[in-house]
Design a protein around this motif. Structure first.
Motif, PDB file in Angstrom:
ATOM      1  N   GLY A  85       0.525  -1.315   0.223  1.00 32.70           N
ATOM      2  CA  GLY A  85       0.000   0.266  -0.064  1.00 32.70           C
ATOM      3  C   GLY A  85       0.887   1.463   0.179  1.00 32.70           C
ATOM      4  N   VAL A  86       2.061   1.386   0.088  1.00 29.70           N
ATOM      5  CA  VAL A  86       3.170   2.496  -0.262  1.00 29.70           C
ATOM      6  C   VAL A  86       2.582   3.346  -1.431  1.00 29.70           C
ATOM      7  CG1 VAL A  86       5.275   2.996   0.415  1.00 29.70           C
ATOM      8  CG2 VAL A  86       4.955   1.890   1.662  1.00 29.70           C
ATOM      9  N   LEU A  87       2.678   2.192  -2.939  1.00 29.90           N
ATOM     10  CA  LEU A  87       2.469   3.250  -3.870  1.00 29.90           C
ATOM     11  C   LEU A  87       1.460   2.375  -4.369  1.00 29.90           C
ATOM     12  CD1 LEU A  87       4.238   3.557  -6.218  1.00 29.90           C
ATOM     13  CD2 LEU A  87       4.457   1.519  -7.207  1.00 29.90           C
ATOM     14  N   ARG A  88       0.600   4.010  -5.399  1.00 27.97           N
ATOM     15  CA  ARG A  88      -0.448   3.519  -5.441  1.00 27.97           C
ATOM     16  C   ARG A  88      -0.549   3.635  -7.641  1.00 27.97           C
ATOM     17  NH1 ARG A  88      -4.281   7.758  -2.883  1.00 27.97           N
ATOM     18  NH2 ARG A  88      -5.245   7.153  -5.616  1.00 27.97           N
ATOM     19  N   LEU A  89      -1.221   3.144  -8.471  1.00 34.04           N
ATOM     20  CA  LEU A  89      -1.102   2.920  -9.315  1.00 34.04           C
ATOM     21  C   LEU A  89      -1.919   3.775 -10.701  1.00 34.04           C
ATOM     22  CD1 LEU A  89       1.244  -0.433 -10.054  1.00 34.04           C
ATOM     23  CD2 LEU A  89       2.161   1.731  -9.759  1.00 34.04           C
ATOM     24  N   ASP A  90      -2.806   4.433  -9.601  1.00 34.86           N
ATOM     25  CA  ASP A  90      -3.722   5.184 -10.676  1.00 34.86           C
ATOM     26  C   ASP A  90      -4.121   5.876 -11.369  1.00 34.86           C
ATOM     27  OD1 ASP A  90      -3.888   6.158  -8.190  1.00 34.86           O
ATOM     28  OD2 ASP A  90      -5.535   6.494  -7.428  1.00 34.86           O
ATOM     29  N   ASN A  91      -2.438   6.862 -10.765  1.00 33.51           N
ATOM     30  CA  ASN A  91      -1.998   8.286 -11.800  1.00 33.51           C
ATOM     31  C   ASN A  91      -1.019   7.792 -12.981  1.00 33.51           C
ATOM     32  OD1 ASN A  91      -1.218  10.284 -12.868  1.00 33.51           O
ATOM     33  ND2 ASN A  91      -1.025  11.497 -10.460  1.00 33.51           N
ATOM     34  N   SER A  92      -1.560   8.140 -14.301  1.00 31.62           N
ATOM     35  CA  SER A  92      -0.373   7.301 -15.219  1.00 31.62           C
ATOM     36  C   SER A  92      -0.047   8.372 -15.200  1.00 31.62           C
ATOM     37  CB  SER A  92      -1.727   7.338 -16.291  1.00 31.62           C
ATOM     38  OG  SER A  92      -1.993   8.708 -16.647  1.00 31.62           O
ATOM     39  N   ASN A  93       0.327   9.751 -15.279  1.00 37.53           N
ATOM     40  CA  ASN A  93       1.395  10.562 -15.177  1.00 37.53           C
ATOM     41  C   ASN A  93       2.809  10.056 -14.221  1.00 37.53           C
ATOM     42  OD1 ASN A  93       0.456  12.307 -17.284  1.00 37.53           O
ATOM     43  ND2 ASN A  93      -0.504  13.843 -15.807  1.00 37.53           N
ATOM     44  N   PHE A  94       1.879   9.514 -13.239  1.00 39.85           N
ATOM     45  CA  PHE A  94       2.709   9.283 -11.912  1.00 39.85           C
ATOM     46  C   PHE A  94       3.537   7.764 -12.463  1.00 39.85           C
ATOM     47  CE2 PHE A  94       4.208   6.605  -8.069  1.00 39.85           C
ATOM     48  CZ  PHE A  94       4.747   6.634  -7.490  1.00 39.85           C
ATOM     49  N   ASN A  95       3.089   7.235 -12.982  1.00 45.75           N
ATOM     50  CA  ASN A  95       2.888   5.609 -13.575  1.00 45.75           C
ATOM     51  C   ASN A  95       4.505   6.225 -15.158  1.00 45.75           C
ATOM     52  OD1 ASN A  95       1.234   4.134 -12.228  1.00 45.75           O
ATOM     53  ND2 ASN A  95       0.200   4.172 -13.870  1.00 45.75           N
TER      54      ASN A  95
END
Length: 131
Positions: A85-95
């Motif tokens: 739960g440290v990393l979320r992958l729902d932001n495409s720019n962040f990905n």
């Protein structure tokens, strides 16, 4: 400090080529390249030279399998961060930034590996010896 500089240069090379902002080579060529074809070619050749230097050094030091292993290690670390739960992958720019960081680690490690191997083992690569 040497590794950080090599990694940062690899990151800048990748980010200059493509990133989620409007400040990258791919977007600039798509929008304005036809008006500045000579500049687009010059900048493209400079980026290509940077990629050739990094990829050639990386392939010579750790090889294709080593590149896959480093990328797998970075990916597994990201997976662990996601599972905890440290990393979320729902932001495409962040990905995209995360992918650029992972690829730059592969290139940075590849460029630094011969130096690390020589420091740890005391053995020089054949390419390091003067003729």
């Amino acid at each position: 400090m040497g590794f950080i500089l090599r990694w940062l240069c690899a990151f800048l090379l990748l980010a200059a080529t493509f990133n989620p902002t409007e400040f990258n080579y791919v977007k600039w060529v798509r929008d304005y390249g036809d008006m500045n074809i000579s500049l687009a070619l010059l900048l493209g050749l400079l980026l290509l030279i940077g990629y050739i230097v990094y990829l050639r050094a990386t392939l010579r030091s750790i090889g294709g399998l080593g590149m896959l292993l480093v990328l797998a290690l970075v990916s597994a670390g990201l997976w662990v961060l996601y599972d905890f739960g440290v990393l979320r992958l729902d932001n495409s720019n962040f990905n995209v930034w995360l992918g650029l960081t992972a690829l730059s680690f592969v290139l940075g490690i590849g460029l630094s590996w011969s130096i690390v191997r020589r420091a740890v083992s005391g053995q020089a690569d054949v390419d390091d010896l003067d003729a």
